[in-house]
Design a protein around this motif. Structure first.
Motif, PDB file in Angstrom:
ATOM      1  N   SER A 320       0.830  -1.205   0.000  1.00 47.12           N
ATOM      2  CA  SER A 320       0.000   0.000   0.000  1.00 47.12           C
ATOM      3  C   SER A 320       0.865   1.256   0.000  1.00 47.12           C
ATOM      4  N   LEU A 321       1.985   1.215   0.731  1.00 45.30           N
ATOM      5  CA  LEU A 321       2.900   2.356   0.725  1.00 45.30           C
ATOM      6  C   LEU A 321       3.593   2.492  -0.631  1.00 45.30           C
ATOM      7  N   PHE A 322       3.981   1.360  -1.230  1.00 41.71           N
ATOM      8  CA  PHE A 322       4.584   1.400  -2.565  1.00 41.71           C
ATOM      9  C   PHE A 322       3.592   1.942  -3.590  1.00 41.71           C
ATOM     10  N   ALA A 323       2.320   1.562  -3.448  1.00 39.35           N
ATOM     11  CA  ALA A 323       1.292   2.061  -4.369  1.00 39.35           C
ATOM     12  C   ALA A 323       1.124   3.569  -4.218  1.00 39.35           C
ATOM     13  N   ALA A 324       1.191   4.063  -2.986  1.00 42.29           N
ATOM     14  CA  ALA A 324       1.075   5.509  -2.758  1.00 42.29           C
ATOM     15  C   ALA A 324       2.221   6.254  -3.429  1.00 42.29           C
TER      16      ALA A 324
END
Length: 443
Positions: A320-324
């Motif tokens: 989720s952090l990588f997607a952000a």
């Protein structure tokens, strides 16, 4: 929920149907197995060995160098002089020779044994030859002092009289500790690789859709948060499928390997019994029994179950952090690298803590690392390998799982707020300060 599943299905099928997926999932393990099989084939079929002729005029070895049975280094005792030995060395009958003169005194410290070879001797071969000769001379010097072989073995194995046990009285086997160390390190490194590989895959997928403007079309019918969750679930399913296939291939190839190379078992059963061969066989069987005993003491169902949980939990949290990050950057990959540093630091920190946790699973640093959601997927695998309650208590394991679930929910909410704004923003270089404002901006 249906839209999230539709996006996840699209991401899953898009990647699974690619040739690169088949090559990386099935082709890579087969290539590794092929190389492994070739190494075994040449080690089994190879007849190369290093022959050393020993002319022992001082009767230093009494007809044998040591009790170790080896097909790599062969010592043959002959009654030749140095001229005959050099002639046989030049003809290639022997690879090296050792000539011990009649007046040689091993304990004087002045004389030294000279091993002459016709060609360069490799480092490992030199070590093996020196080790076997040194061991033989050491045992013979001790026996010359009227110390029996039984006493020598007893002195060398004094550590066997030292036992470790827990407060409950259960003996802590050294074999279990060693295998737990290896399992913990391997599991932690696998989680470490997973977080980077599949997290980066999520980030690149988001970046590609943003740069190609496909995201603008998709978000017209799907909410940005649903799109992000669908990509995370779809790519995560691909990763889980890959690991299942790899596990099946590994266990399947382990069954096939003995059938392809029956000589491996045949050589062990047909090993000739000579002077000292019985002791070597006993040592080999004892080491194998110790290894099997250690494997039986490891709670593999617990380790596999925790591995799957922390694999999914760590992947969902970091992806989720990588997607952000992927939604906030534009065409320049360097922008993504600069934003990834705060995400990568906890993973690297977790790897450092893991190296301590495998040695001391109950230290305060290991406990903290296994509870903190950003480091627990890696550190907890190092502790859980030692079992319950030796490596980790049940309460700590439950708290760690709950905190990881809470961490995943928190990072998903945070990343969703950033994703919603960043996926449709172009032409602006974004910083973490700007992304932080997006995360806490009112809708």
């Amino acid at each position: 929920m249906n839209k999230i599943l539709l996006v996840a299905r699209r991401e899953f099928l898009t990647r699974v149907q690619k040739k690169t997926f088949l090559l990386s999932t099935i082709g890579l393990p087969l290539i590794i197995f092929g190389l492994y099989a070739m190494m075994i084939y040449f080690s089994v079929k190879s007849t190369d060995n290093f022959k050393v002729a020993v002319s022992d005029n001082a009767r230093l070895f009494n007809g044998k160098v040591d009790d170790k049975k080896s097909t790599e280094i062969i010592f043959e005792f002959v009654q030749d002089d140095t001229a005959a030995l050099k002639s046989k060395l030049d003809k290639g009958i022997y690879d090296a020779y050792l000539y011990v003169p009649a007046g040689f005194n091993a304990g004087s410290g002045k004389d030294s044994l000279q091993i002459r070879s016709g060609k360069a001797v490799g480092l490992l071969t030199r070590e093996k030859i020196q080790s076997r000769i040194s061991k033989s001379l050491e045992d013979k010097r001790l026996m010359a002092l009227n110390i029996s072989q039984t006493q020598i073995d007893s002195i060398k194995n004094e550590k066997d009289y030292i036992r470790f046990s827990s407060t409950s009285g259960e003996t802590q086997k050294g074999s279990k500790v060693g295998i737990s160390y290896a399992v913990g390190m391997i599991s932690g490194f696998l989680i470490y690789i997973i977080l980077f590989v599949y997290g980066t895959m999520v980030m690149r997928g988001v970046m590609e859709e943003k740069v190609s403007r496909i995201a603008e079309v998709i978000v017209s019918s799907v909410k940005p948060f649903q799109l992000m969750m669908g990509k995370i679930l779809g790519i995560g399913s691909v990763g889980l499928l890959q690991f299942i296939i790899w596990i099946v291939l590994v266990f399947g190839l382990q069954i096939v390997l003995p059938a392809i190379f029956p000589e491996m078992a045949g050589q062990q059963q047909a090993m000739p019994v000579g002077p000292g061969a019985g002791a070597a066989a006993v040592q080999q069987s004892g080491a194998m029994a110790t290894l099997m005993s250690g494997l039986q003491d490891i709670n593999f169902p617990l380790i596999i179950g925790c591995f799957v949980f922390y694999f999914l939990g760590g992947y969902f949290l970091y992806s989720s952090l990588f997607a952000a990050v992927g939604s906030a950057v534009n065409e320049d990959p360097q922008d993504a690298q600069s934003l990834l540093l705060p995400i990568m630091m906890p993973v690297i920190f977790a790897l450092v803590i893991m190296t301590k946790a495998v040695n001391d699973p109950n230290s305060s640093l290991a406990v903290f690392g296994s509870l903190f959601p950003l480091t627990s997927p890696i550190v907890m695998m190092a502790r859980i390998a030692h079992g319950i309650p030796d490596g980790v208590s049940t309460i700590q394991l439950i708290i760690s799982m709950l905190l990881l679930i809470g961490g995943f929910l928190g990072t998903t909410w945070l990343a969703g707020k950033i994703y919603r704004t960043g996926i449709l923003m172009y032409g602006k270089k974004v910083t973490w300060k700007e992304m932080w404002k997006w995360a806490f901006r009112k809708s």
